[in-house]
Write a protein that holds these residues in place. Structure first.
Motif, PDB file in Angstrom:
ATOM      1  N   LEU A 172       0.827  -1.197   0.000  1.00 26.25           N
ATOM      2  CA  LEU A 172       0.000   0.000   0.000  1.00 26.25           C
ATOM      3  C   LEU A 172       0.863   1.248   0.000  1.00 26.25           C
ATOM      4  CD1 LEU A 172      -2.787  -1.066   2.497  1.00 26.25           C
ATOM      5  CD2 LEU A 172      -2.866  -1.019  -0.001  1.00 26.25           C
ATOM      6  N   THR A 173       0.469   2.211  -0.797  1.00 26.70           N
ATOM      7  CA  THR A 173       1.216   3.454  -0.946  1.00 26.70           C
ATOM      8  C   THR A 173       0.398   4.607  -0.381  1.00 26.70           C
ATOM      9  OG1 THR A 173       2.281   2.623  -2.935  1.00 26.70           O
ATOM     10  CG2 THR A 173       2.262   5.003  -2.634  1.00 26.70           C
ATOM     11  N   PRO A 174       0.866   5.228   0.694  1.00 26.13           N
ATOM     12  CA  PRO A 174       0.125   6.364   1.234  1.00 26.13           C
ATOM     13  C   PRO A 174       0.369   7.623   0.393  1.00 26.13           C
ATOM     14  CG  PRO A 174       2.094   5.993   2.540  1.00 26.13           C
ATOM     15  CD  PRO A 174       2.037   4.889   1.516  1.00 26.13           C
ATOM     16  N   VAL A 175      -0.717   8.275   0.022  1.00 24.31           N
ATOM     17  CA  VAL A 175      -0.642   9.550  -0.681  1.00 24.31           C
ATOM     18  C   VAL A 175      -1.674  10.463  -0.015  1.00 24.31           C
ATOM     19  CG1 VAL A 175      -0.791  10.756  -2.894  1.00 24.31           C
ATOM     20  CG2 VAL A 175      -0.017   8.380  -2.835  1.00 24.31           C
ATOM     21  N   TRP A 176      -1.259  11.652   0.338  1.00 25.92           N
ATOM     22  CA  TRP A 176      -2.121  12.609   1.006  1.00 25.92           C
ATOM     23  C   TRP A 176      -2.710  13.581  -0.009  1.00 25.92           C
ATOM     24  CZ3 TRP A 176       2.070  10.289   3.016  1.00 25.92           C
ATOM     25  CH2 TRP A 176       1.974   9.750   4.300  1.00 25.92           C
ATOM     26  N   ARG A 177      -3.711  14.332   0.428  1.00 25.57           N
ATOM     27  CA  ARG A 177      -4.380  15.347  -0.396  1.00 25.57           C
ATOM     28  C   ARG A 177      -5.073  14.716  -1.604  1.00 25.57           C
ATOM     29  NH1 ARG A 177      -2.591  20.653   0.820  1.00 25.57           N
ATOM     30  NH2 ARG A 177      -4.406  21.221  -0.403  1.00 25.57           N
ATOM     31  N   GLN A 178      -5.761  13.603  -1.360  1.00 25.39           N
ATOM     32  CA  GLN A 178      -6.457  12.870  -2.409  1.00 25.39           C
ATOM     33  C   GLN A 178      -7.968  13.071  -2.286  1.00 25.39           C
ATOM     34  OE1 GLN A 178      -4.471  10.650  -4.858  1.00 25.39           O
ATOM     35  NE2 GLN A 178      -3.442  12.465  -4.068  1.00 25.39           N
ATOM     36  N   ALA A 179      -8.630  13.293  -3.411  1.00 29.11           N
ATOM     37  CA  ALA A 179     -10.064  13.560  -3.433  1.00 29.11           C
ATOM     38  C   ALA A 179     -10.886  12.374  -2.919  1.00 29.11           C
ATOM     39  CB  ALA A 179     -10.505  13.926  -4.848  1.00 29.11           C
ATOM     40  N   ALA A 180     -10.402  11.168  -3.077  1.00 29.58           N
ATOM     41  CA  ALA A 180     -11.144   9.975  -2.654  1.00 29.58           C
ATOM     42  C   ALA A 180     -11.056   9.714  -1.150  1.00 29.58           C
ATOM     43  CB  ALA A 180     -10.620   8.750  -3.412  1.00 29.58           C
ATOM     44  N   PHE A 230       5.199  13.654   1.304  1.00 27.85           N
ATOM     45  CA  PHE A 230       5.933  13.749   2.570  1.00 27.85           C
ATOM     46  C   PHE A 230       5.403  14.908   3.406  1.00 27.85           C
ATOM     47  CE2 PHE A 230       8.778  11.821  -0.533  1.00 27.85           C
ATOM     48  CZ  PHE A 230       9.169  10.671   0.134  1.00 27.85           C
ATOM     49  N   PRO A 231       4.130  14.832   3.876  1.00 28.95           N
ATOM     50  CA  PRO A 231       3.567  15.958   4.613  1.00 28.95           C
ATOM     51  C   PRO A 231       4.276  16.219   5.946  1.00 28.95           C
ATOM     52  CG  PRO A 231       2.100  14.087   4.703  1.00 28.95           C
ATOM     53  CD  PRO A 231       3.191  13.733   3.744  1.00 28.95           C
ATOM     54  N   SER A 232       4.769  15.168   6.594  1.00 29.22           N
ATOM     55  CA  SER A 232       5.556  15.313   7.818  1.00 29.22           C
ATOM     56  C   SER A 232       6.277  13.997   8.077  1.00 29.22           C
ATOM     57  CB  SER A 232       4.674  15.664   9.016  1.00 29.22           C
ATOM     58  OG  SER A 232       3.916  14.528   9.414  1.00 29.22           O
ATOM     59  N   GLU A 233       7.381  14.074   8.783  1.00 27.36           N
ATOM     60  CA  GLU A 233       8.120  12.843   9.100  1.00 27.36           C
ATOM     61  C   GLU A 233       7.260  11.899   9.927  1.00 27.36           C
ATOM     62  OE1 GLU A 233      12.150  13.052  10.442  1.00 27.36           O
ATOM     63  OE2 GLU A 233      12.511  14.877   9.286  1.00 27.36           O
TER      64      GLU A 233
END
Length: 138
Positions: free
Chosen positions: A2-10, A59-62
């Motif tokens: 699984l790949t975490p990605v932030w700021r996603q519409a879903a 990379f929103p935060s460590e």
């Protein structure tokens, strides 16, 4: 995987986090300066500068990133992708044969050219061995 990605519409979360099984974005290298990122699933502006996208979506935060296993990124040229990529969307099917999620409205991708190493499938792109497949170390 699984790949975490932030700021996603879903996303169902305030921070926009989605755990994708894979995620594809397009980067456009400008002649000078930053690359532009096209993430059709993002809540960020389109296009977004690489610096802004990296900081907000990858990379929103460590502390946020540390919760997940290390990620691997693969870059594939647009020419290789458009001439060799092929997907029949079988990765989107459940064991019973139905859709695990609604497929996108556009047609499946088919190879434009059959030469040059044959089709490049999603499974080949997702192999993260540094010595195999597209984007391998030289």
């Amino acid at each position: 995987r699984l790949t975490p990605v932030w700021r996603q519409a879903a996303s169902q979360h305030a921070n926009g986090l989605v755990l994708w099984d894979y995620h594809v974005v397009a980067l456009h290298r400008q002649q000078e300066g930053d690359c532009l990122v096209w993430d059709m699933d993002s809540t960020l502006l389109l296009p977004c500068s690489w610096h802004a996208y990296r900081s907000a979506a990858l990379f929103p935060s460590e502390a946020e990133v540390a919760r997940f296993a290390p990620r691997v990124f693969r870059m594939v040229s647009g020419q290789a992708l458009t001439s060799r990529f092929e997907s029949d969307r079988s990765h989107m099917r459940s064991e019973s044969g139905g859709w695990s999620a609604p497929p996108p409205p556009w047609p499946c991708f088919e190879c434009a050219a059959r030469g040059g190493g044959g089709p490049l499938t999603l499974e080949a792109l997702l192999r993260v061995d540094a010595n195999l497949g597209p984007g391998k170390k030289k």
